[in-house]
Design an enzyme around this catalytic site. Sequence first.
Site, PDB file in Angstrom:
ATOM      1  N   TYR A  64       0.841  -1.204   0.000  1.00 42.50           N
ATOM      2  CA  TYR A  64       0.000   0.000   0.000  1.00 42.50           C
ATOM      3  C   TYR A  64       0.874   1.250   0.000  1.00 42.50           C
ATOM      4  CZ  TYR A  64      -3.586  -3.382   1.227  1.00 42.50           C
ATOM      5  OH  TYR A  64      -4.427  -4.470   1.212  1.00 42.50           O
ATOM      6  N   ASN A  84     -12.362  -1.938  -4.569  1.00 38.93           N
ATOM      7  CA  ASN A  84     -12.265  -2.340  -5.962  1.00 38.93           C
ATOM      8  C   ASN A  84     -13.469  -3.215  -6.321  1.00 38.93           C
ATOM      9  OD1 ASN A  84     -11.555  -3.472  -8.461  1.00 38.93           O
ATOM     10  ND2 ASN A  84     -10.025  -4.827  -7.564  1.00 38.93           N
ATOM     11  N   CYS A 107      -6.366  -6.553  -6.980  1.00 40.77           N
ATOM     12  CA  CYS A 107      -6.140  -6.005  -5.646  1.00 40.77           C
ATOM     13  C   CYS A 107      -5.515  -7.033  -4.707  1.00 40.77           C
ATOM     14  CB  CYS A 107      -7.440  -5.457  -5.072  1.00 40.77           C
ATOM     15  SG  CYS A 107      -8.834  -6.598  -5.145  1.00 40.77           S
ATOM     16  N   HIS A 108      -5.597  -8.319  -5.061  1.00 40.00           N
ATOM     17  CA  HIS A 108      -4.995  -9.362  -4.218  1.00 40.00           C
ATOM     18  C   HIS A 108      -3.471  -9.295  -4.236  1.00 40.00           C
ATOM     19  CE1 HIS A 108      -5.343 -11.108  -8.273  1.00 40.00           C
ATOM     20  NE2 HIS A 108      -4.252 -11.797  -7.964  1.00 40.00           N
ATOM     21  N   GLU A 166      -0.813 -17.776  -8.930  1.00 38.63           N
ATOM     22  CA  GLU A 166       0.019 -16.979  -9.835  1.00 38.63           C
ATOM     23  C   GLU A 166       1.492 -17.342  -9.701  1.00 38.63           C
ATOM     24  OE1 GLU A 166      -0.755 -12.780  -9.567  1.00 38.63           O
ATOM     25  OE2 GLU A 166      -2.898 -13.047  -9.875  1.00 38.63           O
TER      26      GLU A 166
END
Length: 161
Positions: free
Chosen positions: A96, A120, A128-129, A155
């Site tokens: 952030y 979001n 956003c993850h 991912e």
Amino acid sequence: MTVPSPVGNLLLTSNGSAVTGLWLEGQKYYARTVQEPTRENPDDPALRQAQAWLAAYFAGELPLPPLPPLAPEGTAFQHRVWKLLQAIPYGSTTTYGALARELGLSPASARAVGSAVGHNPISILIPCHRVLGADGRLTGYAGGLERKRFLLELEQRAAES
């Protein structure tokens, strides 16, 4: 339109030409920007493209197909944050605070950035993850930390193969 996924059912909405929402069932702020009842329209090109993208994403296929057009509803500040989220590479993370710095804001603005990230309305497609706390811990995912962990691990595995 409800789409099953490994992280539970997803609600996809569209304005007919762009995706306006993607929420994980039960997530915080679930479907808060849906203005009218969602109708199933199998011919909606944005929804079809989103479904194809999600199928490839959850299968760990790289490279992913192009994203469908996106049209999230939000403030100008939220849009700036969401644009930065879309620039976070697949399999990577940021914080952030780093997002606040990219916006030219002070570190104290990380909370405002976190609020925009949390609101979001197009989860996964606007990733956003991929945002972590300053110390690298999983924090603040409206869909739940277990789902965030699952998406990041998915991912990571695909990026390594």
